[in-house]
Write a protein that holds these residues in place. Structure first.
Motif, PDB file in Angstrom:
ATOM      1  N   THR A 617       0.823  -1.249  -0.297  1.00  0.00           N
ATOM      2  CA  THR A 617       0.067   0.191   0.198  1.00  0.00           C
ATOM      3  C   THR A 617       0.818   1.293  -0.012  1.00  0.00           C
ATOM      4  O   THR A 617       1.781   1.302   0.819  1.00  0.00           O
ATOM      5  CB  THR A 617      -0.808   0.300   1.443  1.00  0.00           C
ATOM      6  OG1 THR A 617      -1.688  -1.015   1.051  1.00  0.00           O
ATOM      7  CG2 THR A 617      -1.891   1.196   1.207  1.00  0.00           C
ATOM      8  N   GLU A 656      -6.735  -5.890  -4.681  1.00  0.00           N
ATOM      9  CA  GLU A 656      -6.701  -4.604  -4.300  1.00  0.00           C
ATOM     10  C   GLU A 656      -5.699  -3.773  -4.862  1.00  0.00           C
ATOM     11  O   GLU A 656      -4.655  -4.252  -5.395  1.00  0.00           O
ATOM     12  CB  GLU A 656      -6.289  -4.479  -2.494  1.00  0.00           C
ATOM     13  CG  GLU A 656      -7.364  -5.088  -1.883  1.00  0.00           C
ATOM     14  CD  GLU A 656      -6.725  -5.018  -0.197  1.00  0.00           C
ATOM     15  OE1 GLU A 656      -5.419  -4.681   0.022  1.00  0.00           O
ATOM     16  OE2 GLU A 656      -7.727  -5.689   0.496  1.00  0.00           O
ATOM     17  N   ARG A 661      -7.686  -0.546  -1.734  1.00  0.00           N
ATOM     18  CA  ARG A 661      -9.141  -0.545  -1.913  1.00  0.00           C
ATOM     19  C   ARG A 661      -9.456  -1.667  -3.081  1.00  0.00           C
ATOM     20  O   ARG A 661      -8.449  -2.079  -3.781  1.00  0.00           O
ATOM     21  CB  ARG A 661      -9.608   0.701  -2.606  1.00  0.00           C
ATOM     22  CG  ARG A 661      -9.534   1.869  -1.830  1.00  0.00           C
ATOM     23  CD  ARG A 661      -9.897   3.333  -2.310  1.00  0.00           C
ATOM     24  NE  ARG A 661      -9.385   3.533  -3.621  1.00  0.00           N
ATOM     25  CZ  ARG A 661      -9.364   4.649  -4.272  1.00  0.00           C
ATOM     26  NH1 ARG A 661      -9.990   5.624  -3.909  1.00  0.00           N
ATOM     27  NH2 ARG A 661      -8.835   4.887  -5.567  1.00  0.00           N
TER      28      ARG A 661
END
Length: 831
Positions: A617, A656, A661
């Motif tokens: 991320t 994701e 997300r």
């Protein structure tokens, strides 16, 4: 010279019926660009016309162009509508006008004979006529496909004559004039043809004909037909035939998840209250410059624009096409890091290359106005002038080489840099950049190494020749719990947790967060794992070696230390293609290469194509997007049939994006072609027999149709061992193919390469060979220490198969022997 605005999309004019007319367009444009006094041009107003600005101009004795003469504050702007025979041109000129869409401020050419109202009565009529409009769009789309096939056949023949050094004109093949791009010689193709799904379009909640008209200015007839479409293919046919074309593109964007506001931003649409009822010429010109209008018109403003138009005549030959949404992403000014995502073939690389050229051009223009104070470079302490320092980077060297070629083709005059911190555009892999920085750091890396690695080291440029984690596991593995006795686990823990957070002591490791690791470690287990980490670092120091990840982390930390001493970062802008494959250490270096600020970082990624690194991320590594992300949804490479087959592979996975997300895979392709073919064999020998039969049929088809070279056919396999076995097996069956590793593909033979090597490439026809249950790599067995890591490794395998399937531009085949891979569960059931 006057500015010429030329139709980007081929107009429905005389050039469609008389190809010889194209050779006359160059001289016509040359004269028009010189002004209306050019001999023989005869730019004349038309009596009884609905628009006082309409003119006709002589192209030949028989043909005249219909155009509009606008006053751009003293600068003439000619907007070309099309070319027709003399009398027809006069009639058309009397009924056309150039104006502004009252709902959105976009300029377009209207024919009053075709004009329709947009009121409630018109909406009702449009709904009643929706099915008729869809049927007409299908017929027109089929004609467009046939025309494209004719043009492609002509282009292919011209290329062959040039390559052969021959000017001989060959007669057309029987039936070539009416042949559409569709499956040919089905009898020569073994296997089972799979029928892919054709789903109903998914629209935003509450979307109506009225809202499409009022919010976006879309014609009610087009809007009603779009909402009446019962499947994706109907919507794609409608969009392909929409005029103006941007309205079809806007509908496709809405059907793939873009909001009304997102469409307005991408296409640069105004709100109705911002549009004047009676626009001036200047306002019409402004409307022509908006992104939506630029999907239908190309501006010829410089001698170079004119030269390219005259030489090429087909703008796609000299200008990489930019859809309005893509153009917005190229031109957008961002206050910080920006991310774009999109499936295979959606144009992420095109956008990245265009944006690189645009940033370089923008900085050059700023420097040319050096008298203005804002031309100084931003940066801490390192204010400097000169050409912008831009890094264009990606994961692998092959992809970096492709980016360099594309950028040189797009912007021939661009200044390339050869090394870090040199003015110009540096196209390079991040590993190479890291080494250059470490070489510059020299002995000063020692205190940085102590902070990052816990060891004060200066000899850090050599790589380990052996698997150090395997050695560490052999020495200390017995002290670890059974499920953690894995080299993959130790390496992942080190690169995802320890290294990016600069953990150098057990006390730090006991406290550090481990998001997304999937394995809970109590204090005792952490201590045992840390002992292995210490042993790894000791052994690396003994050998004077470092890993790629350590070099990246060290380079990032050194740059951060330099910045604290008010020294400039190496680059003004950094752009990344295929960002989904980067590691945490890559992200740390990216953040350190450029000072945080406007247009600092631009990342293009597709989480569905993550075939190398672990799931990460961005915000965990100092790259905060904060809403500056957009998604591309239109595929420009793969037929819709191949794209749907690729989605069948993805459907069982949960993906994701790099912001953590859920990632959708709602993508569409306007191209249609044959359905994929499945080849199920009982043995490896039989699978090779079927592959040879398939390739023989493809080669025969291409020879009969005089298609492109054999090298546009590819066989893709999971690893090099299978590649070499396939090359040998096909040769034994009389099919001569070329194995490809790092070298160029060459010409004249189909190619065989690994699925990893094929990333970033495209082929007309692709066979995925040995997609069997046994082809799932042994590496998955090393993930058993964690359900989460096993699931993530399986996602990467799905992604690899998806990447391989989307290399096929026109035709896709998949073969296996024995049991099909579980990754094919959706497709294999249909076969």
């Amino acid at each position: 010279m006057p500015t010429i605005v030329w139709p980007s999309n081929k107009p429905k004019d005389a050039t469609r019926k008389d190809p010889s007319l194209r050779s006359k367009i160059g001289p016509f444009l040359t004269k028009l660009s010189a002004g209306t006094t050019s001999a023989g041009l005869h730019v004349e107003p038309i009596r009884e016309s609905v628009d006082r600005r309409v003119r006709t101009a002589r192209v030949t004795d028989f043909y005249r162009a219909v155009l509009f003469e606008l006053d751009g504050d003293g600068q003439l702007v000619y907007v070309i509508h099309g070319i027709w025979p003399h009398d027809e041109a006069i009639e058309i000129a009397r009924s056309v006008t150039v104006g502004i869409n009252p709902y959105n401020g976009i300029a377009q050419v209207f024919d009053v004979r075709d004009a329709t109202g947009q009121d409630a009565h018109a909406v009702d009529k449009a709904r009643r006529d929706a099915r008729r409009r869809l049927d007409a769009a299908r017929r027109e789309a089929e004609e467009i496909a046939r025309e494209a096939a004719r043009l492609e056949a002509g282009n292919a023949e011209a290329r062959r004559r040039v390559e052969a050094g021959s000017a001989i004109s060959l007669p057309p093949r029987p039936g070539a004039e009416s042949r559409a791009p569709a499956p040919r010689a089905e009898a020569a193709r073994p296997g089972v043809v799979v029928t892919t799904r054709d789903d109903r379009p998914v629209w935003p909640d509450g979307l109506t004909v009225e809202s499409l008209r009022d919010e976006l200015g879309i014609d009610v007839r087009l809007a009603a037909a779009a909402l009446a479409a019962t499947c994706e293919s109907e919507l794609l046919d409608l969009a392909a035939t929409a005029s103006p074309s941007w309205q079809g593109e806007a509908l496709l964007a809405l059907a793939t998840g873009t909001s009304i506001e997102g469409v307005r931003e991408d296409f640069e649409l105004l709100h109705p209250q911002e549009v004047k009822a009676e626009p001036t010429d200047a306002e019409v010109i402004s409307g022509l410059r908006r992104r939506a209008s630029r999907a239908d018109f190309t501006w010829l403003e410089t001698d170079e624009d004119l030269r390219r138009a005259i030489e090429g005549l087909t703008f796609a030959q000299w200008q990489l096409f930019l859809h309005p949404q893509q153009r917005h992403l190229v031109e957008r000014h961002s206050n910080g890091p920006m991310r774009i995502s999109g499936g295979a073939g959606t144009g992420k690389t095109v956008v990245t290359v265009h944006r690189t050229a645009a940033l370089a051009r923008r900085m050059t223009e700023m420097e040319q106005g050096s008298a203005r104070s804002h031309t100084a470079r931003r940066g801490r302490g390192g204010q400097r002038t000169g050409t912008a320092r831009i890094l264009l980077t990606t994961y692998t060297r092959n992809l970096a080489d492709d980016l360099s070629r594309q950028l040189a083709q797009l912007a021939p005059g661009i200044a390339f840099a050869e090394k870090v911190d040199e003015p110009g555009v540096l196209v390079s892999g991040l590993d190479r950049v890291a080494r250059a920085i470490l070489q510059r750091a020299g002995e000063s890396i020692a205190p940085v190494a102590e902070r990052v690695l816990g060891r004060r080291r200066t000899r850090i440029l050599a790589y380990a020749k052996n698997d150090l984690w395997g050695d560490v596991l052999a020495l200390t593995g017995e002290g670890l719990p059974a499920n953690l006795q894995s080299a993959d686990f130790l390496a992942s823990e080190y690169e995802l947790v320890v290294l990016p957070q600069h953990v150098t002591t057990l006390q730090q490791y006991l406290r550090v967060r481990r998001p997304g690791r999937g394995v809970a470690l109590d204090r005792r287990k952490r201590a045992e794992v840390w002992a292995a980490m210490e042993r790894y670092r000791d052994r690396s120091a003994e050998l004077d070696v470092t890993s790629f990840a350590e070099q990246l982390a060290l380079a990032a930390a050194w740059l951060d230390a330099e910045a604290k001493q008010d020294r400039a970062r190496p680059f003004d802008h950094v752009l990344v293609d295929e960002a989904q494959d980067l590691t945490p250490a890559h992200l740390l270096l990216l953040r350190a290469l450029v000072e945080p600020g406007p247009d600092d970082l631009f990342l293009a990624e597709d989480s569905h194509q993550r075939i190398y690194g672990k799931k990460i991320t961005l915000s965990h590594y100092g790259i905060n997007i904060r809403g500056r992300s957009r998604r591309l949804t239109r595929n420009y490479r793969t037929t819709r049939q191949n794209l749907r087959a690729a989605f069948e592979i993805l459907d069982a996975g949960s993906y994701e994006d790099m912001e953590g997300r859920a990632e959708e895979h709602r993508y569409i392709s306007p191209r249609s072609g044959p359905e994929p073919v499945l080849l199920h064999a009982g043995s490896r020998a039989e699978e090779l027999d079927l592959a040879a039969q398939l390739l023989r049929g493809w080669l025969s088809e291409d020879s009969e149709q005089r298609e492109a070279g054999a090298e546009t056919i590819a066989v893709l396999v999971r690893d090099r061992y299978r590649r070499d076995a396939v090359v040998t097996g096909l040769a034994e069956r009389g099919i001569d193919v070329r194995p490809v590793d790092r070298e160029a593909m060459g010409r004249g033979r189909p190619v065989v390469m690994t699925m990893h090597r094929a990333k970033g490439l495209e082929f007309r026809k692709v066979l995925l060979f040995d997609v069997s249950e046994a082809s799932i790599p042994r590496a998955l067995r090393d993930q058993q220490y964690s359900d989460a890591d096993y699931a993530d490794a399986l996602l990467r395998e799905r992604s690899l198969l998806y990447v391989a399937a989307t290399r096929a531009r026109d035709q896709l085949a998949i073969s296996w022997s024995g049991q099909a891979s579980p990754l094919l569960e959706g497709l294999a059931r249909k076969g």
